[in-house]
Design an enzyme around this catalytic site. Structure first.
Site, PDB file in Angstrom:
ATOM      1  N   ASP A  29     -23.187  11.976 -27.419  1.00  7.74           N
ATOM      2  CA  ASP A  29     -22.888  12.099 -29.126  1.00  7.74           C
ATOM      3  C   ASP A  29     -22.201  13.571 -29.229  1.00  7.74           C
ATOM      4  OD1 ASP A  29     -23.795   9.770 -29.728  1.00  7.74           O
ATOM      5  OD2 ASP A  29     -26.069  10.688 -30.320  1.00  7.74           O
ATOM      6  N   HIS A  41       3.792   7.062   5.438  1.00  6.15           N
ATOM      7  CA  HIS A  41       2.387   7.720   6.023  1.00  6.15           C
ATOM      8  C   HIS A  41       1.737   6.914   6.936  1.00  6.15           C
ATOM      9  CE1 HIS A  41       0.211   5.425   2.947  1.00  6.15           C
ATOM     10  NE2 HIS A  41      -0.994   5.721   3.600  1.00  6.15           N
ATOM     11  N   ASP A 101      -3.285   8.410  -0.994  1.00  6.32           N
ATOM     12  CA  ASP A 101      -3.758   7.337  -0.047  1.00  6.32           C
ATOM     13  C   ASP A 101      -5.066   6.898  -0.163  1.00  6.32           C
ATOM     14  OD1 ASP A 101      -3.488   5.843   2.505  1.00  6.32           O
ATOM     15  OD2 ASP A 101      -4.841   7.300   2.911  1.00  6.32           O
ATOM     16  N   HIS A 147       0.975  -1.284  -0.075  1.00  5.21           N
ATOM     17  CA  HIS A 147       0.060  -0.146   0.127  1.00  5.21           C
ATOM     18  C   HIS A 147       0.825   1.316   0.070  1.00  5.21           C
ATOM     19  CE1 HIS A 147      -3.087   2.922   0.900  1.00  5.21           C
ATOM     20  NE2 HIS A 147      -2.612   3.134   2.127  1.00  5.21           N
ATOM     21  N   GLU A 164       0.606   5.645  12.588  1.00  2.00           N
ATOM     22  CA  GLU A 164      -0.612   4.989  12.852  1.00  2.00           C
ATOM     23  C   GLU A 164      -0.617   3.437  13.119  1.00  2.00           C
ATOM     24  OE1 GLU A 164      -5.143   4.782  11.038  1.00  2.00           O
ATOM     25  OE2 GLU A 164      -3.449   5.783  10.033  1.00  2.00           O
ATOM     26  N   ASP A 165      -0.086   2.727  12.519  1.00  2.00           N
ATOM     27  CA  ASP A 165      -0.264   1.430  12.387  1.00  2.00           C
ATOM     28  C   ASP A 165       0.735   0.253  12.941  1.00  2.00           C
ATOM     29  OD1 ASP A 165      -2.682   1.693  11.562  1.00  2.00           O
ATOM     30  OD2 ASP A 165      -1.986   1.543   9.245  1.00  2.00           O
TER      31      ASP A 165
END
Length: 742
Positions: free
Chosen positions: A277, A92, A157, A68, A96-97
């Site tokens: 069209d 990034h 992201d 990711h 957070e993770d």
């Protein structure tokens, strides 16, 4: 068929996987294409740190999590952002993770990358509960006003996450898609990054309504061969015109996005055939002069459609977009949309603010257009997000602000002000500056006086007329017609502050009355330290909030005084400074009286005295007397032009003074008002005078061709203090810009 199966059948693109073995090498190659001297070792170090931090983590697609951030970095590299931003894209999600902290990141990569990563880091859901997503967006808005690159990372992201929505539970994917359509795609549009905006819209629409998405896609495929044939004929004809005019350029067809077609079908109520069209071509040339030459050639060859020409070169859009747009009746009478722009304009149209990073090698830093840096809408959003406490109200306001269509008006000096469609002159004033908004009393649009409710159109030149009164403020009625969130919040904020000030003043007065009622010593009872302690006991942050609570009836003055008395009796407070209580004097109930007897003539006890009508003196005015032939003493203000002339006959000048009984008398006063003419102006002024218990004797009004009204009133009043109150009230009437005695 379950919903995820429907997505897999109709929208396989949202099941994308990124686990390509050469993904990192391709990302580095893309960075080098726009930044040949890029710090590649720094980018590789960021990749290694991210890969180590995310070890063992998997995406919902089953891929290693590191795929990711690498995909996000690839999107950023394609946009041409700096290597620092690409590195921030790789990192990034680490804070957070993973266990990797912001402090460690700052130590490893420096403050700049740390600030970018922190800007896109989600807030702790345990801390913010159901408002976590709203607070994340709020934090992102605050950070991106300091550095716009934060938003670009967040958009990249969101785009890669959108490409993998198929692996999420369908309801969660739809919620994300709805949020993307309402917030992130419009933000990409605001920044002018067309590829991100288009893909975010199409992916979101596909997830929300996969069957309709597939139906429109099939219609496009079915109609495409015939449409391409017509488009090729138009391109060939325009290329011939370029050769004839000896202009270098390229002509291409313009693709139609699925979501764009859907929007036109739903919002504008048009049939698919009418939309698809419609042939669209784009002409890219070398210079601005060539743009207008091509426009002339196209209009000479085919008949222009009235009302369809737009010059975004002379008046660019807020997101840096510049181009000429026109529609003509092409071969066989079929409508053709034509866009004409330079290569530089085309890059900005495709990449918006990111075009500066991607193509800055083609232009020096000093040659950047001022328009590229005009992102004042971000500071406006930051202003009202600080003023909006409720998270849902903030999110609703953000959706409106970034999604609204815009108009572009000009200041007299040529500065472009972008406003939401339907904006009025008051919105314009607040967009320029808060103080200008507060003091607005009228405006000219294209040189003509108009009402403040006038809705602006793109291209209008606006001159705001402001009051000279330092105490001027907005009108409550403005909230009925202003459109921009900035104007609405500033007006509400003003009245909230004003109400709080009034409540605080009333609270002070209640305390003093209660102290007097109980025959307590005022100086001792209003000690600063004592009242501060009482405020804290009652859970108020400061004394001012205590006054407001008393004034608004939330707490009684009696209980506050009792607590203060108890505190002081216990000798817990020393005799220190006291609070400044300045209570307004009570209003007088004046009774009418004759003018005679209000002025004393020095050395004379029985003489006829009259107040001159030319200057209508009132108590507190400096006065002088003039002995007339047979009509007693005429009393003038000493600055009266007539009295200055009369002083040449010094033998008739006599000293006069106001008597002690003057406070019970009534006097005649003349005032002149200058205002911008509008409906109900005279009614509003007369109503204001009536509210101040003024007995109007005469009124006259004259209006000029420039819609400036000059009004003269003659009325009775008690004293100069009362007059000042009346003049101050009249100045606050909408449209009034000057009022004075005559």
């Amino acid at each position: 068929m379950n919903s995820n199966s429907a997505l897999k059948r109709f929208v396989p693109r949202v099941f994308s996987r990124s686990n390509a073995p050469d993904a990192v090498e391709r990302m580095v190659k893309t960075v080098k294409a726009t930044h040949p001297k890029a710090d590649i070792p720094m980018i590789m170090r960021a990749y290694e740190v991210a890969a180590k931090a995310h070890t063992g983590q998997l995406r919902k697609s089953g891929e290693p999590y590191i795929t990711h951030p690498v995909a996000v970095a690839q999107i950023l590299a394609y946009l041409g952002v700096s290597p620092v931003v690409v590195a921030a894209g790789l990192l990034h999600d680490t804070v957070e993770d993973t266990e990797y902290t912001l402090d460690k990141l700052r130590a490893d990569f420096g403050e700049e990358i740390a600030l970018l990563v922190d800007g896109v880091t989600k807030l702790d859901k345990l801390q913010h509960g159901n408002d976590a997503q709203t607070e994340t967006v709020r934090k992102m808005i605050i950070t991106m006003t300091k550095d716009i690159r934060v938003l670009v990372i967040k958009l990249a992201d969101r785009l890669h996450n959108a490409r993998t929505w198929g692996f999420m539970p369908i309801e969660k994917a739809r919620a994300k898609a709805k949020e993307t359509l309402e917030i992130y795609a419009p933000l990409a549009h605001r920044l002018g990054i067309q590829p991100l905006k288009t893909e975010l819209e199409d992916l979101s629409f596909a997830v929300i309504n996969p069957k309709l998405y597939e139906e429109i896609k099939n219609l496009v495929t079915l109609r495409n061969p015939g449409r391409e044939e017509v488009t090729d004929k138009v391109i060939a004809a325009v290329e011939q015109e370029l050769r004839s005019a000896r202009i270098k350029g390229k002509v291409t067809g313009r693709p139609k996005e699925i979501y764009s077609i859907y929007q036109k079908m739903v919002v504008r109520g048009r049939d698919f055939d009418d939309i698809y069209d419609l042939v669209g071509i784009r002409v890219i040339v070398d210079t601005v002069a060539d743009c207008y030459t091509v426009l002339g050639a196209v209009h000479s060859k085919w008949t222009p459609v009235p009302g369809r020409f737009k010059d975004y070169i002379a008046t660019p859009k807020f997101n840096l977009y510049e181009s000429l747009h026109t529609s003509v009746l092409g071969p066989g009478g079929r409508p053709v949309e034509v866009q004409v722009r330079t290569e530089e304009m085309h890059q900005r149209a495709e990449y918006g603010i990111a075009a500066h990073w991607k193509y800055k090698s083609r232009q020096s830093e000093g040659s950047r257009s001022k328009k590229e840096l005009d992102m004042t809408w971000l500071s406006h959003i930051n202003d009202w997000q600080q003023e909006t406490a409720d998270p849902q109200e903030f999110l609703d306001a953000l959706r409106y602000e970034i999604g609204a269509k815009e108009v572009y008006a000009f200041t007299p000096k040529g500065k472009i002000i972008g406003l939401p469609a339907g904006a009025t002159l008051v919105d314009f004033a607040y967009a320029v500056h808060t103080e200008i908004g507060h003091r607005t009393m009228g405006a000219k649009v294209n040189g003509r006086m108009v009402s403040l409710e006038t809705v602006l159109k793109t291209g209008d030149v606006v001159q705001i007329l402001t009051s000279k009164d330092p105490n001027a403020g907005p009108k409550q009625g403005w909230l009925d017609f202003v459109k921009s969130k900035r104007a609405q919040n500033k007006i509400r904020q003003h009245f909230t502050k004003e109400r709080r000030a009034d409540a605080a003043e009333h609270g002070k007065e209640c305390i003093v009355r209660e102290i007097r009622k109980r025959n307590l010593p005022i100086q001792r009872m209003i000690q600063l330290e004592a009242l501060q302690q009482i405020a804290l006991q009652l859970h108020f942050a400061d004394i001012e909030k205590l006054y407001v609570a008393i004034g608004e009836g939330q707490i009684s003055a009696k209980s506050v005084v009792e607590k203060t008395e108890s505190l002081l009796e216990g000798d817990n407070v020393s005799d220190v400074s006291t609070v400044d209580f300045s209570i307004p004097p009570a209003k007088r109930n004046n009774t009418p009286a004759a003018a005679d007897g209000t002025v004393i003539v020095e050395g004379v006890s029985d003489v006829l005295v009259k107040l001159a009508k030319c200057c209508t003196p009132v108590p507190s005015d400096e006065i002088g007397g003039y002995v007339t032939l047979g009509f007693g003493v005429s009393v003038h203000r000493t600055d009266c032009p007539n009295f200055i002339v009369l002083q040449q006959n010094a033998g008739r000048i006599t000293s006069v003074s106001w008597s002690k009984t003057v406070s019970n008398s009534v006097f005649t006063v003349n005032i002149k008002i200058e205002a911008l003419d509008r409906s109900r102006l005279l009614f509003d002024i007369a109503n204001t005078l009536s509210e101040h218990h003024v007995n109007i004797l005469n009124a006259s009004l004259n209006t000029s061709n420039e819609r400036v009204a000059k009004i003269r009133f003659t009325f009775e009043m008690a004293n100069l203090t009362h007059l000042e109150q009346v003049l101050k009230a009249v100045r606050k009437v909408s449209g009034v810009y000057d009022v004075y005695r005559v």
